[in-house]
Design a protein around this motif. Structure first.
Motif, PDB file in Angstrom:
ATOM      1  N   ILE A  69       2.319  -0.011  -1.060  1.00 17.02           N
ATOM      2  CA  ILE A  69       3.740   0.269  -1.268  1.00 17.02           C
ATOM      3  C   ILE A  69       3.925   1.687  -1.806  1.00 17.02           C
ATOM      4  CG2 ILE A  69       4.363  -2.143  -1.637  1.00 17.02           C
ATOM      5  CD1 ILE A  69       4.239  -1.604  -4.682  1.00 17.02           C
ATOM      6  N   ASP A  70       5.182   2.120  -1.854  1.00 16.53           N
ATOM      7  CA  ASP A  70       5.449   3.413  -2.485  1.00 16.53           C
ATOM      8  C   ASP A  70       5.630   3.198  -3.994  1.00 16.53           C
ATOM      9  OD1 ASP A  70       8.084   2.535  -2.945  1.00 16.53           O
ATOM     10  OD2 ASP A  70       8.940   3.763  -1.345  1.00 16.53           O
ATOM     11  N   ASP A  71       5.900   4.250  -4.715  1.00 13.78           N
ATOM     12  CA  ASP A  71       5.991   4.139  -6.177  1.00 13.78           C
ATOM     13  C   ASP A  71       7.233   3.393  -6.659  1.00 13.78           C
ATOM     14  OD1 ASP A  71       3.546   5.299  -6.768  1.00 13.78           O
ATOM     15  OD2 ASP A  71       4.377   7.340  -6.745  1.00 13.78           O
ATOM     16  N   THR A  72       8.181   3.133  -5.766  1.00 11.90           N
ATOM     17  CA  THR A  72       9.371   2.368  -6.161  1.00 11.90           C
ATOM     18  C   THR A  72       9.195   0.879  -5.884  1.00 11.90           C
ATOM     19  OG1 THR A  72      10.516   2.525  -4.025  1.00 11.90           O
ATOM     20  CG2 THR A  72      10.840   4.353  -5.593  1.00 11.90           C
ATOM     21  N   GLY A  73       8.082   0.504  -5.254  1.00 14.69           N
ATOM     22  CA  GLY A  73       7.837  -0.897  -4.919  1.00 14.69           C
ATOM     23  C   GLY A  73       8.314  -1.282  -3.531  1.00 14.69           C
ATOM     24  N   ALA A  74       8.753  -0.313  -2.770  1.00 13.09           N
ATOM     25  CA  ALA A  74       9.257  -0.567  -1.416  1.00 13.09           C
ATOM     26  C   ALA A  74       8.148  -0.344  -0.387  1.00 13.09           C
ATOM     27  CB  ALA A  74      10.430   0.358  -1.121  1.00 13.09           C
ATOM     28  N   VAL A  75       8.437  -0.763   0.821  1.00 11.23           N
ATOM     29  CA  VAL A  75       7.503  -0.561   1.924  1.00 11.23           C
ATOM     30  C   VAL A  75       7.154   0.932   2.019  1.00 11.23           C
ATOM     31  CG1 VAL A  75       9.393  -0.419   3.609  1.00 11.23           C
ATOM     32  CG2 VAL A  75       7.117  -0.927   4.396  1.00 11.23           C
ATOM     33  N   HIS A  76       5.866   1.233   2.162  1.00  8.89           N
ATOM     34  CA  HIS A  76       5.427   2.628   2.245  1.00  8.89           C
ATOM     35  C   HIS A  76       5.721   3.161   3.640  1.00  8.89           C
ATOM     36  CE1 HIS A  76       2.972   6.207   2.143  1.00  8.89           C
ATOM     37  NE2 HIS A  76       2.993   6.085   0.817  1.00  8.89           N
ATOM     38  N   PRO A  77       6.105   4.420   3.749  1.00  8.69           N
ATOM     39  CA  PRO A  77       6.371   5.001   5.071  1.00  8.69           C
ATOM     40  C   PRO A  77       5.181   4.910   6.037  1.00  8.69           C
ATOM     41  CG  PRO A  77       7.192   6.455   3.357  1.00  8.69           C
ATOM     42  CD  PRO A  77       6.421   5.355   2.669  1.00  8.69           C
ATOM     43  N   PHE A  78       3.964   4.821   5.532  1.00 11.77           N
ATOM     44  CA  PHE A  78       2.797   4.689   6.411  1.00 11.77           C
ATOM     45  C   PHE A  78       2.795   3.363   7.163  1.00 11.77           C
ATOM     46  CE2 PHE A  78      -0.424   7.523   3.880  1.00 11.77           C
ATOM     47  CZ  PHE A  78       0.333   8.641   4.178  1.00 11.77           C
ATOM     48  N   TYR A  79       3.487   2.347   6.622  1.00  9.12           N
ATOM     49  CA  TYR A  79       3.422   1.010   7.218  1.00  9.12           C
ATOM     50  C   TYR A  79       3.802   1.023   8.693  1.00  9.12           C
ATOM     51  CZ  TYR A  79       4.510  -3.734   8.513  1.00  9.12           C
ATOM     52  OH  TYR A  79       4.560  -4.918   9.186  1.00  9.12           O
ATOM     53  N   ARG A  80       4.892   1.677   9.033  1.00  3.85           N
ATOM     54  CA  ARG A  80       5.344   1.704  10.425  1.00  3.85           C
ATOM     55  C   ARG A  80       4.247   2.258  11.340  1.00  3.85           C
ATOM     56  NH1 ARG A  80       9.715   1.401  13.332  1.00  3.85           N
ATOM     57  NH2 ARG A  80      11.163   1.342  11.595  1.00  3.85           N
ATOM     58  N   ARG A  81       3.666   3.358  10.965  1.00  5.92           N
ATOM     59  CA  ARG A  81       2.641   3.977  11.818  1.00  5.92           C
ATOM     60  C   ARG A  81       1.398   3.094  11.934  1.00  5.92           C
ATOM     61  NH1 ARG A  81       2.348  10.058   9.832  1.00  5.92           N
ATOM     62  NH2 ARG A  81       0.680  10.149  11.382  1.00  5.92           N
ATOM     63  N   LEU A  82       0.986   2.483  10.839  1.00  2.47           N
ATOM     64  CA  LEU A  82      -0.188   1.607  10.865  1.00  2.47           C
ATOM     65  C   LEU A  82       0.074   0.357  11.698  1.00  2.47           C
ATOM     66  CD1 LEU A  82      -1.144   1.966   7.118  1.00  2.47           C
ATOM     67  CD2 LEU A  82      -2.494   2.799   9.052  1.00  2.47           C
ATOM     68  N   ALA A  83       1.248  -0.226  11.527  1.00  2.67           N
ATOM     69  CA  ALA A  83       1.585  -1.442  12.272  1.00  2.67           C
ATOM     70  C   ALA A  83       1.712  -1.162  13.765  1.00  2.67           C
ATOM     71  CB  ALA A  83       2.873  -2.043  11.720  1.00  2.67           C
ATOM     72  N   GLU A  84       2.381  -0.093  14.108  1.00  2.00           N
ATOM     73  CA  GLU A  84       2.532   0.245  15.525  1.00  2.00           C
ATOM     74  C   GLU A  84       1.183   0.560  16.161  1.00  2.00           C
ATOM     75  OE1 GLU A  84       5.556   3.292  15.437  1.00  2.00           O
ATOM     76  OE2 GLU A  84       7.169   1.801  15.534  1.00  2.00           O
TER      77      GLU A  84
END
Length: 112
Positions: A69-84
């Motif tokens: 996750i990111d430092d706010t506890g939300a989905v990390h921007p890397f997630y989209r690229r890794l999942a795709e």
């Protein structure tokens, strides 16, 4: 480095937790010095190892890296690229898909 990251994420999965990328980088020396694209390539090498006996292989791999996750506890921007890259279709807002992915990882590791 990928094995160290996998070990940290597997521990978090067994506890039902997520891990901020900054905390992961503090525990594993090296990724913080890589470019963003090299960090993505490194995270793509992190594979799920827990497997329940007699359970069918999922159609697409369960992404252990969904726990980052990111430092706010939300989905990390890397997630989209890794999942795709793993063959997952990600909607414009990945939050629900990410929630489902983290739940799948937690379920997989809690049952092993």
């Amino acid at each position: 480095m990928a094995d160290e990251i996998r070990n940290i994420l597997e521990h978090a999965a067994r506890l039902g937790n997520t891990v901020p990328l900054s905390a992961l980088q503090a525990q594993v020396k090296g990724p913080q010095h890589l470019s963003e694209s090299d960090q993505i390539r490194l995270l793509q090498r992190v594979r799920t190892t827990a497997r329940r006996p007699r359970s069918p292989m999922p159609e697409r791999p369960i992404l252990l890296t969904a726990l980052i996750i990111d430092d706010t506890g939300a989905v990390h921007p890397f997630y989209r690229r890794l999942a795709e890259a793993a063959g997952h279709e990600i909607p414009q807002d990945p939050t629900r898909t990410w929630n489902d992915a983290t739940q799948a990882v937690h379920d997989r590791y809690k049952k092993t």
